[in-house]
Design an enzyme around this catalytic site. Structure first.
Site, PDB file in Angstrom:
ATOM      1  N   GLU A  52      62.268 -58.278 -11.306  1.00 49.67           N
ATOM      2  CA  GLU A  52      63.261 -57.981 -12.339  1.00 49.67           C
ATOM      3  C   GLU A  52      62.754 -58.325 -13.738  1.00 49.67           C
ATOM      4  O   GLU A  52      63.149 -57.715 -14.727  1.00 49.67           O
ATOM      5  CB  GLU A  52      64.578 -58.720 -12.070  1.00 49.67           C
ATOM      6  CG  GLU A  52      65.373 -58.179 -10.885  1.00 49.67           C
ATOM      7  CD  GLU A  52      64.937 -58.768  -9.554  1.00 49.67           C
ATOM      8  OE1 GLU A  52      63.934 -59.530  -9.510  1.00 49.67           O
ATOM      9  OE2 GLU A  52      65.591 -58.460  -8.528  1.00 49.67           O
ATOM     10  N   PHE A 114      77.438 -66.493  -1.690  1.00 47.62           N
ATOM     11  CA  PHE A 114      76.041 -66.100  -1.522  1.00 47.62           C
ATOM     12  C   PHE A 114      75.587 -65.272  -2.729  1.00 47.62           C
ATOM     13  O   PHE A 114      76.255 -64.325  -3.124  1.00 47.62           O
ATOM     14  CB  PHE A 114      75.872 -65.300  -0.223  1.00 47.62           C
ATOM     15  CG  PHE A 114      74.461 -64.805  -0.029  1.00 47.62           C
ATOM     16  CD1 PHE A 114      73.409 -65.713   0.141  1.00 47.62           C
ATOM     17  CD2 PHE A 114      74.162 -63.450  -0.051  1.00 47.62           C
ATOM     18  CE1 PHE A 114      72.103 -65.269   0.291  1.00 47.62           C
ATOM     19  CE2 PHE A 114      72.863 -62.994   0.100  1.00 47.62           C
ATOM     20  CZ  PHE A 114      71.830 -63.909   0.257  1.00 47.62           C
ATOM     21  N   GLN A 115      74.459 -65.642  -3.287  1.00 43.49           N
ATOM     22  CA  GLN A 115      73.863 -64.972  -4.455  1.00 43.49           C
ATOM     23  C   GLN A 115      74.799 -64.938  -5.654  1.00 43.49           C
ATOM     24  O   GLN A 115      74.819 -63.978  -6.416  1.00 43.49           O
ATOM     25  CB  GLN A 115      73.362 -63.572  -4.093  1.00 43.49           C
ATOM     26  CG  GLN A 115      72.187 -63.632  -3.124  1.00 43.49           C
ATOM     27  CD  GLN A 115      71.425 -62.332  -3.010  1.00 43.49           C
ATOM     28  OE1 GLN A 115      71.998 -61.246  -3.079  1.00 43.49           O
ATOM     29  NE2 GLN A 115      70.118 -62.446  -2.814  1.00 43.49           N
ATOM     30  N   LYS A 164      81.350 -56.815  -7.526  1.00 44.63           N
ATOM     31  CA  LYS A 164      81.124 -55.793  -6.487  1.00 44.63           C
ATOM     32  C   LYS A 164      82.410 -55.013  -6.177  1.00 44.63           C
ATOM     33  O   LYS A 164      82.377 -53.794  -6.009  1.00 44.63           O
ATOM     34  CB  LYS A 164      80.576 -56.454  -5.218  1.00 44.63           C
ATOM     35  CG  LYS A 164      80.180 -55.439  -4.156  1.00 44.63           C
ATOM     36  CD  LYS A 164      79.385 -56.052  -3.014  1.00 44.63           C
ATOM     37  CE  LYS A 164      78.917 -54.955  -2.049  1.00 44.63           C
ATOM     38  NZ  LYS A 164      78.075 -55.487  -0.970  1.00 44.63           N
ATOM     39  N   MET A 477      44.541 -69.877 -25.415  1.00 44.27           N
ATOM     40  CA  MET A 477      45.215 -70.433 -26.589  1.00 44.27           C
ATOM     41  C   MET A 477      45.485 -71.925 -26.411  1.00 44.27           C
ATOM     42  O   MET A 477      45.365 -72.713 -27.344  1.00 44.27           O
ATOM     43  CB  MET A 477      46.519 -69.667 -26.854  1.00 44.27           C
ATOM     44  CG  MET A 477      47.231 -70.092 -28.129  1.00 44.27           C
ATOM     45  SD  MET A 477      46.159 -69.930 -29.574  1.00 44.27           S
ATOM     46  CE  MET A 477      46.650 -68.319 -30.172  1.00 44.27           C
TER      47      MET A 477
HETATM   48  C1  LIG Z   1      55.688 -67.915 -19.680  1.00 43.79           C
HETATM   49  C2  LIG Z   1      54.817 -68.762 -20.533  1.00 43.79           C
HETATM   50  N1  LIG Z   1      54.287 -69.898 -20.043  1.00 43.79           N
HETATM   51  C3  LIG Z   1      53.476 -70.674 -20.803  1.00 43.79           C
HETATM   52  C4  LIG Z   1      53.196 -70.330 -22.087  1.00 43.79           C
HETATM   53  C5  LIG Z   1      52.287 -71.188 -22.950  1.00 43.79           C
HETATM   54  N2  LIG Z   1      51.091 -70.441 -23.306  1.00 43.79           N
HETATM   55  C6  LIG Z   1      50.934 -69.804 -24.488  1.00 43.79           C
HETATM   56  S1  LIG Z   1      49.510 -68.960 -24.627  1.00 43.79           S
HETATM   57  C7  LIG Z   1      49.006 -69.472 -23.100  1.00 43.79           C
HETATM   58  C8  LIG Z   1      47.691 -69.052 -22.555  1.00 43.79           C
HETATM   59  C9  LIG Z   1      47.631 -67.615 -22.223  1.00 43.79           C
HETATM   60  O1  LIG Z   1      46.469 -67.394 -21.481  1.00 43.79           O
HETATM   61  P1  LIG Z   1      45.834 -65.968 -21.360  1.00 43.79           P
HETATM   62  O2  LIG Z   1      46.851 -64.997 -20.910  1.00 43.79           O
HETATM   63  O3  LIG Z   1      44.596 -66.042 -20.539  1.00 43.79           O
HETATM   64  O4  LIG Z   1      45.539 -65.599 -22.883  1.00 43.79           O
HETATM   65  P2  LIG Z   1      44.375 -66.163 -23.843  1.00 43.79           P
HETATM   66  O5  LIG Z   1      45.022 -67.160 -24.754  1.00 43.79           O
HETATM   67  O6  LIG Z   1      43.309 -66.758 -22.987  1.00 43.79           O
HETATM   68  O7  LIG Z   1      43.919 -64.952 -24.592  1.00 43.79           O
HETATM   69  C10 LIG Z   1      49.976 -70.304 -22.506  1.00 43.79           C
HETATM   70  C11 LIG Z   1      49.853 -70.943 -21.188  1.00 43.79           C
HETATM   71  C12 LIG Z   1      53.820 -69.151 -22.566  1.00 43.79           C
HETATM   72  N3  LIG Z   1      53.652 -68.724 -23.819  1.00 43.79           N
HETATM   73  N4  LIG Z   1      54.594 -68.379 -21.771  1.00 43.79           N
END
Ligand SMILES: Cc1ncc(C[n+]2csc(CCOP(=O)(O)OP(=O)(O)O)c2C)c(N)n1
Ligand SMILES: [Mg+2]
Length: 579
Positions: A52, A114-115, A164, A477
């Protein structure tokens, strides 16, 4: 004319009447009655997604690429809670979507049936508005209201939760229903006195900047913006949500401001004596430390949402209105006054920033690939008519920095919430909304592993998106922050994709897509061209890049924009330090 039908039939009929052609979703017990008449609809195509969350982001991608309302559908409980992330995402980025969820039968609501999940309660703070329907007679009117609310004023997500029994019961249907929204009247016409005040400040200013945000494209006001910029000669910065709203190639464009903005854009804001904020919200990623943000500037702030004005930064001239009308009125008043500011000195300073501090990046002697180079080549080969859809992380920032955007709305990303997993499903939605256009997702190896199951949807539904996985083997990042602020202690950011777990090429093939890999600079053009030639199935390119490429410039979180670094321990030299 009224007709007898079930609540479920009334729902599908109402969706047809408001012009819905695509719905992304997954059925389940509580929503099942709606899926039966949906099966017969010749107007509404339901796209069966694999999660979803994918349905929600696909609806967002569809909405952003078309300007229409995106629609997603889920069952009660876990189906509905899986929509929470995309709903929050759409709320933060003002994306018009309608989420339709089934709810347990009205007699069971509140019994931990449920749900059962109180999805209208859960999404109260992350929807523009939401509805819980237990009477089938309310369905047509509520659908009409939901689409009206989502798409007018400041756009945003609206949830319609339907029990529902309301879907199953008989009702009468007639169209159009009468909307009952007495308290909802978004102000679109700006106040003429405020427009005159703004024009006066513009004429008096010596160092003005047009600070342009996502609201300008949402108001479809790029043409007016170009007119205002060229009429006044004022420099323009485009935020992450506004990339493409003003052409990158235009000499008045200073780049993107913010944490990873260009020195010219950040410097323009910091040295300005007037900010003309258009459809912006002075987000912390743009302002850095608020107390030292644009310290010399008076502020004109125009937004359709009065709640944004003076929320973070005091507005000397607040303007509530639709950006198209605001900018149009400003142009008219400035043209009539015949006044023109003299910004010669200002342009000398700004052109100095541009020339001295262009965006740049490191290349590697060991032959490993610089991710920024991949972006530059993608930009050159796929061109400015492509839709680029990014995930969240370093690759997102490189996509914002190193792809040239010339057309409004061609960069789609998760700005406010920063949702990993956005790119693949949002690209799918964008491609379904714009089947004639090329859609490239630019995803991280981390992000891609959150929602790549929608490749199955793309392959089976005939949605040939192209996906560039910028595979640096890491949650890059986060690793960058660990490098800079945590003493290079890389706690839980190594995804170990060097071991090819998973192997993205095999993964793509397992999903019925074409999988390609590229590890060297000299192969980049050929692999992009090959991907561009495949238009019958989705393509995934695994770009294996250097693991320690960094995003520069950077304003460290919570610090002043004045302390922007162009590389580690390297700051630009500002003139007029004592100003
Ligand atoms: C759902 C979610 N969980 C955690 C984060 C924290 N977060 C921000 S950037 C990042 C790393 C992303 O890794 P990747 O997709 O390999 O991208 P890169 O920075 O390596 O280009 C994380 C864990 C987030 N923004 N969203
Ligand atoms: Mg990564």
């Amino acid at each position: 004319m009224t007709e007898r039908m079930t609540g479920a039939q009334a729902l599908v009929r109402a969706l047809e009447h408001v012009g819905v052609d695509t719905v992304f979703g997954i059925p389940g017990g509580a929503i099942l009655p709606a899926y039966d008449p949906l099966y017969d609809s010749t107007k509404v195509r339901h796209v069966l997604v694999r999660h979803e969350q994918g349905a929600g982001h696909a609806a967002e991608g569809y909405a952003q690429a078309t300007g229409k309302v995106g629609v997603c559908m889920a069952t009660s409980g876990p189906g509905a809670t899986n929509l929470v992330t995309p709903i929050a995402d759409a709320y933060m980025d003002s994306v018009p979507i309608v989420a339709i969820t089934g709810q347990v039968a009205s007699a069971a609501i509140g019994t931990d049936a449920f749900q059962e999940a109180d999805i209208s309660g859960i999404t109260m703070p992350i929807t523009k508005h939401n509805f819980l329907i237990t009477d089938p007679a309310d369905i047509p009117r509520t659908i009409m209201e939901a689409f009206h609310i989502a798409s007018t004023g400041r756009p945003g997500p609206v949830l319609v939760d339907i029990s529902k029994d309301a879907l199953q019961a008989d009702t009468t249907f007639s169209w159009p229903p009468t909307m009952q929204l007495p308290g909802y009247r978004p102000v679109t016409r700006p106040h003429s006195k405020q427009i005159r005040e703004a024009a006066k400040l513009i004429a008096e200013s010596k160092r003005p900047v047009l600070y342009v945000g996502g609201g300008v494209h949402k108001a479809r006001a790029s043409a007016e913006l170009l007119q205002l910029a060229e009429l006044t000669g004022i420099p323009v910065v485009t935020t992450l949500m506004a990339r493409g709203t003003f052409p990158d190639s235009h000499p008045q464009h200073m780049g993107m401001p913010g944490m990873h903005g260009s020195v010219s854009a950040v410097g323009a804001l910091q040295k300005a004596d007037l900010l003309i904020g258009l459809g912006v919200r002075f987000d912390d990623r743009v302002t850095g430390d608020l107390g030292s943000f644009a310290p010399y500037a008076k502020v004109v702030h125009a937004d359709i949402d009065p709640a944004e004005i003076s929320k973070n930064r005091h507005a000397d001239v607040p303007i509530v209105g639709d950006c198209k009308e605001v900018i149009g009125d400003l142009v008219a008043v400035i043209q009539a006054s015949g006044q023109k500011g003299d910004y010669t000195e200002w342009w000398t300073t700004l052109n100095g920033y541009k020339q001295t501090y262009p965006l740049g990046y490191e290349t590697y002697e060991d032959g490993t690939l610089a991710p920024q180079y991949v972006m530059e080549r993608l930009s050159a080969i796929a061109g400015p008519d492509t839709y680029y859809v990014a995930g969240v992380g370093q690759h997102q920032m490189w996509a914002a920095q190193f792809i040239d955007y010339e057309n409004p709305g061609t960069f789609i990303n998760s700005g406010g919430l920063g949702t990993m997993g956005f790119a693949v499903p949002a690209a799918m939605g964008a491609k379904m909304g714009r089947p004639e256009s090329t859609v490239w997702a630019i995803d991280g190896d981390g992000c891609f592993q959150m929602t790549n199951q929608e490749l199955a949807t793309c392959a089976l539904e005939g949605v040939p998106v192209k996906i560039a996985v910028i595979n640096n083997g890491n949650l890059g990042m986060v690793r960058q922050w660990q490098t800079l602020f945590y003493d290079q202690r890389y706690s839980n950011t190594d995804l170990q994709t060097v071991r090819r777990i998973p192997d993205f090429v095999k993964l793509a093939e397992a999903y019925g897509c074409v999988g390609l890999r590229c590890e060297r600079a000299e192969d980049v053009d050929a692999v992009i061209k090959k991907a561009m030639e495949i238009n019958d199935v989705p393509v995934v390119v695994d770009f294996v890049v250097h693991q320690d490429a960094m995003v520069w410039p950077m304003v460290a979180a919570g610090t002043s924009n004045d302390d922007i670094k162009i590389a580690r321990d390297m700051a630009p030299k500002w003139e007029n330090e004592d100003e």
